[in-house]
Scaffold this motif. Structure first.
Motif, PDB file in Angstrom:
ATOM      1  N   GLY A  67       0.788  -1.233   0.000  1.00  0.00           N
ATOM      2  CA  GLY A  67       0.000   0.000   0.000  1.00  0.00           C
ATOM      3  C   GLY A  67       0.811   1.269   0.000  1.00  0.00           C
ATOM      4  O   GLY A  67       0.257   2.361   0.174  1.00  0.00           O
ATOM      5  N   ASP A  68       2.136   1.149  -0.201  1.00  0.00           N
ATOM      6  CA  ASP A  68       2.964   2.346  -0.224  1.00  0.00           C
ATOM      7  C   ASP A  68       2.546   3.249  -1.385  1.00  0.00           C
ATOM      8  O   ASP A  68       2.503   2.820  -2.552  1.00  0.00           O
ATOM      9  CB  ASP A  68       4.438   1.952  -0.372  1.00  0.00           C
ATOM     10  CG  ASP A  68       5.380   3.010   0.157  1.00  0.00           C
ATOM     11  OD1 ASP A  68       5.123   3.525   1.258  1.00  0.00           O
ATOM     12  OD2 ASP A  68       6.360   3.342  -0.540  1.00  0.00           O
ATOM     13  N   GLN A  69       2.218   4.501  -1.049  1.00  0.00           N
ATOM     14  CA  GLN A  69       1.762   5.493  -2.038  1.00  0.00           C
ATOM     15  C   GLN A  69       0.495   5.054  -2.776  1.00  0.00           C
ATOM     16  O   GLN A  69       0.232   5.495  -3.888  1.00  0.00           O
ATOM     17  CB  GLN A  69       2.889   5.800  -3.044  1.00  0.00           C
ATOM     18  CG  GLN A  69       4.151   6.342  -2.406  1.00  0.00           C
ATOM     19  CD  GLN A  69       3.903   7.599  -1.587  1.00  0.00           C
ATOM     20  OE1 GLN A  69       3.314   8.555  -2.082  1.00  0.00           O
ATOM     21  NE2 GLN A  69       4.326   7.601  -0.331  1.00  0.00           N
ATOM     22  N   ARG A  70      -0.280   4.200  -2.134  1.00  0.00           N
ATOM     23  CA  ARG A  70      -1.560   3.747  -2.685  1.00  0.00           C
ATOM     24  C   ARG A  70      -2.702   4.339  -1.859  1.00  0.00           C
ATOM     25  O   ARG A  70      -2.500   4.780  -0.721  1.00  0.00           O
ATOM     26  CB  ARG A  70      -1.646   2.223  -2.642  1.00  0.00           C
ATOM     27  CG  ARG A  70      -0.558   1.503  -3.415  1.00  0.00           C
ATOM     28  CD  ARG A  70      -0.847   1.532  -4.897  1.00  0.00           C
ATOM     29  NE  ARG A  70       0.002   0.574  -5.617  1.00  0.00           N
ATOM     30  CZ  ARG A  70      -0.142   0.294  -6.908  1.00  0.00           C
ATOM     31  NH1 ARG A  70      -1.078   0.894  -7.611  1.00  0.00           N
ATOM     32  NH2 ARG A  70       0.660  -0.585  -7.496  1.00  0.00           N
ATOM     33  N   PRO A  71      -3.936   4.309  -2.397  1.00  0.00           N
ATOM     34  CA  PRO A  71      -5.056   4.920  -1.671  1.00  0.00           C
ATOM     35  C   PRO A  71      -5.525   4.133  -0.451  1.00  0.00           C
ATOM     36  O   PRO A  71      -6.214   4.672   0.411  1.00  0.00           O
ATOM     37  CB  PRO A  71      -6.159   5.005  -2.731  1.00  0.00           C
ATOM     38  CG  PRO A  71      -5.820   3.943  -3.720  1.00  0.00           C
ATOM     39  CD  PRO A  71      -4.316   3.893  -3.760  1.00  0.00           C
ATOM     40  N   PHE A  72      -5.205   2.851  -0.392  1.00  0.00           N
ATOM     41  CA  PHE A  72      -5.602   2.041   0.754  1.00  0.00           C
ATOM     42  C   PHE A  72      -4.638   0.865   0.911  1.00  0.00           C
ATOM     43  O   PHE A  72      -3.831   0.588   0.028  1.00  0.00           O
ATOM     44  CB  PHE A  72      -7.050   1.530   0.611  1.00  0.00           C
ATOM     45  CG  PHE A  72      -7.296   0.689  -0.610  1.00  0.00           C
ATOM     46  CD1 PHE A  72      -7.034  -0.680  -0.600  1.00  0.00           C
ATOM     47  CD2 PHE A  72      -7.806   1.255  -1.773  1.00  0.00           C
ATOM     48  CE1 PHE A  72      -7.264  -1.465  -1.722  1.00  0.00           C
ATOM     49  CE2 PHE A  72      -8.054   0.475  -2.901  1.00  0.00           C
ATOM     50  CZ  PHE A  72      -7.773  -0.879  -2.874  1.00  0.00           C
ATOM     51  N   ILE A  73      -4.758   0.188   2.032  1.00  0.00           N
ATOM     52  CA  ILE A  73      -3.901  -0.954   2.348  1.00  0.00           C
ATOM     53  C   ILE A  73      -4.495  -2.227   1.755  1.00  0.00           C
ATOM     54  O   ILE A  73      -5.690  -2.502   1.880  1.00  0.00           O
ATOM     55  CB  ILE A  73      -3.737  -1.107   3.875  1.00  0.00           C
ATOM     56  CG1 ILE A  73      -3.007   0.100   4.459  1.00  0.00           C
ATOM     57  CG2 ILE A  73      -2.966  -2.391   4.214  1.00  0.00           C
ATOM     58  CD1 ILE A  73      -1.592   0.290   3.953  1.00  0.00           C
ATOM     59  N   GLY A  74      -3.633  -3.015   1.092  1.00  0.00           N
ATOM     60  CA  GLY A  74      -4.037  -4.303   0.556  1.00  0.00           C
ATOM     61  C   GLY A  74      -3.097  -5.398   1.036  1.00  0.00           C
ATOM     62  O   GLY A  74      -2.137  -5.134   1.774  1.00  0.00           O
TER      63      GLY A  74
END
Length: 606
Positions: free
Chosen positions: A499-506
């Motif tokens: 989830g680095d620099q992403r809109p949410f954690i996956g």
């Protein structure tokens, strides 16, 4: 909470002592009783080796190395699974001041080539034809490597034959020339954060932490007749360390197990009093017991007994009294469940020790609750394996204990754990800049781990600095607690949170084939269902979602896992996602599964 702690006391190592001294001093103290149990052909078959015979084999090999032209400081590689001859060669090299360069038995030819050349190995010893051929395929590109010997082709006999030309006086002179601060080994790190580096460890580094083990864990390592069944790779410092602890104790016996396919019958026949393993070993034991119980009445009984064990352990840790009902239930569970689980690890098992990676608190409480104290510790290759360890009478689950006597830990302003002690390595081989970067100006070793220290000096590891994920919204997320919780799912082998620099954690999830063997038929699927179909199965996703929900309950919504993907393949050393010591290589996972992350987790969100 403390920011720095030093354990009172000191550990003494004389300048003239070496790893070989562990054997000679034992013989001086206690004579030539059994020190090794060598695995013979077939499960459950062992041959006792006395300390006197072990020393004879060690000195014969040492003379062979001298005759071959191995001088003090020369490098010799061992490319082998864990076996009796590994121990003989290790002590022989230590005796004459040669440098043992272990290579993981799973390493490729190209990985071995890099190690051989970086450390200027002059002689290499492989255990079998497969690993011999890997070395032989690169020997033309290793200018310092003179010869390869094979244990399965009587390498030990060849060394002993060579050594007949070397006198006892010449051997004694070589042994006397070796000092505590001489280089004993170069161990190449697993490379979970980049290209492996050669960690230079001296005899003093190992001796100091071995003797600290006797002080910190006498109940496990020295008291009574301690027996260790060793199956972890001896290329790993953790296994080397515990081998030295066993050989150096007055009555310790170590059994070398080359092949874990016969582990269960070997545990029953060898009868260890303590075992050393990585978390996955103890997870598999628990999952196997759960699957054996099934989903019927026995399964419900196991689930209740397991939860009762965890409750019992937590109350013990908190100093709370047990109710009369809990005491009565425990007696029932002991007879029907706990005794059988302990018995799977051998009839005389008293302690289990876990290292190499974090172990979930739930699992540690389970083992403690069934009467098997789970000793946990923390360390690095750069500290000759352990640096802190829980004590038998101060085994606070969730922590990794206190440092050895005279050693220190501190938490820097950015939360990084830093350590200082006699077992800290002297530097990275041929990498002076990396060595300088590894230490603070006042001599503390950077660990790269985040931690905290309680008021009694117990260390808790909370994550790694480089593992911190920063979402597109600027939220800092530590992935490890989430991964540990999701990985408690019985059918999950590994979980990696992204989830680095992403809109949410996956999260990426891999499945455990052994656990699936029992789970699939119980849920109406054939055991041989292709993994691609299994990974897409709704029941599989529902099962994992339960554990994702539990993980999410421990964090804020911004930190929670909003979506996960079940991979139809596993993380392996072959695809670069696992180190030989079974640690997940996070950068490799992100690289290998970049398309899956982009397409299946985030789609058009990026």
């Amino acid at each position: 909470m403390l920011t720095e702690y030093t354990t009172p006391g000191t550990i003494e190592v004389d300048d003239d002592e070496t790893l070989y001294s562990l054997l000679t001093q034992r013989i001086e103290r206690t004579g030539t009783g059994t020190v090794i149990a060598a695995k013979k052909l077939g499960p459950g078959s062992w041959q006792d080796v006395t300390a006197g015979e072990f020393q004879r084999l060690v000195t014969a090999a040492a003379k062979g190395f001298i005759a071959f032209g191995i001088g003090k400081g020369d490098a010799v590689a061992i490319f082998s699974s864990t076996r009796f001859e590994w121990g003989v060669l290790d002590f022989a090299l230590a005796a004459i001041g040669a440098v043992n360069v272990p290579i993981y038995d799973t390493d490729s030819a190209s990985q071995a080539e890099r190690i051989l050349n970086d450390s200027d190995v002059k002689l290499a010893i492989a255990d079998d034809r497969t690993r011999f051929d890997r070395l032989d395929s690169v020997i033309d590109r290793c200018p310092e490597l003179r010869q390869i010997l094979m244990l399965d082709a009587n390498a030990m006999g060849a060394l002993e034959g060579l050594g007949v030309t070397v006198s006892d006086e010449e051997l004694d002179t070589r042994i006397a020339s070796v000092k505590a601060d001489d280089l004993a080994t170069i161990v190449y790190t697993s490379g979970s954060t980049g290209l492996p580096k050669g960690v230079e460890l001296t005899h003093r580094n190992f001796l100091s932490i071995v003797r600290a083990g006797y002080v910190c864990l006498p109940e496990m390592l020295t008291e009574g007749m301690p027996r260790l069944l060793l199956f972890l790779p001896l290329a790993h410092c953790f296994a080397r360390y515990i081998q030295y602890c066993s050989v150096g104790s007055d009555h310790g016996v170590v059994g070398y197990l080359p092949d874990t396919r016969t582990l269960l019958p070997d545990l029953r026949s060898f009868k260890p009093t303590y075992l050393l393993g990585v978390p996955r070993v103890f997870e598999k034991v628990y999952n196997a017991a759960s699957q054996k119980a099934g989903s019927g009445m026995k399964g419900r009984l196991f689930a209740k007994a397991a939860e009762a064990a965890r409750v019992w352990s937590r109350k013990e840790q908190a100093g709370e009294a047990h109710t009369a009902r809990e005491v009565a239930e425990r007696a029932t569970y002991e007879a029907l469940v706990y005794r059988a689980v302990r018995g799977a690890l051998g009839p005389n098992i008293k302690f289990v020790a876990c290292g190499g990676a974090p172990l979930s608190a739930d699992l540690a409480h389970f083992y403690a609750g069934i009467g098997l104290p789970m000793i946990q510790g923390y360390g690095m290759t750069e500290t000759a394996a352990p640096f802190t360890v829980t004590r038998v009478h101060d085994n606070r689950i969730g922590t990794v204990g206190q440092p050895a006597p005279g050693s220190s830990i501190r938490i820097a302003e950015d939360g990084e754990l830093q350590v200082k002690g006699a077992n800290v390595f002297r530097g990275y081989h041929n990498l002076p800049d990396k060595t300088a970067e590894a230490f603070t100006p006042d001599g503390w070793l950077h660990t790269g781990d985040l931690g905290s220290i309680d008021d009694d000096g117990r260390l808790t590891i909370t994550g790694r600095i480089k593992d911190i994920i920063i979402t597109a919204g600027g939220k800092n997320v530590s992935p490890v607690p989430l991964e540990e919780e999701i990985a408690k799912c019985p059918i999950v082998e590994h979980c990696v949170v992204v989830g680095d620099q992403r809109p949410f954690i996956g999260a990426l999830v891999t499945l455990d084939p052994e656990a699936l063997a029992g789970w699939l038929p119980a849920h109406g699927l054939a055991e041989d269902t292709p993994m691609a179909r299994v990974a897409a199965n709704a029941a599989i996703h529902d099962e994992i979602q339960t554990w994702v929900d539990r993980a999410n309950a421990t964090v804020s919504r911004a930190e929670s896992v909003r979506k996960f993907v079940v991979l139809p393949e596993q993380f392996t050393q072959g695809n670069g996602c696992l180190t030989p010591s079974l640690k997940v290589v996070r950068p490799a996972v992100n690289r290998v599964f970049a398309d899956v992350i982009a397409r299946d987790l985030y789609g058009d969100h990026r």
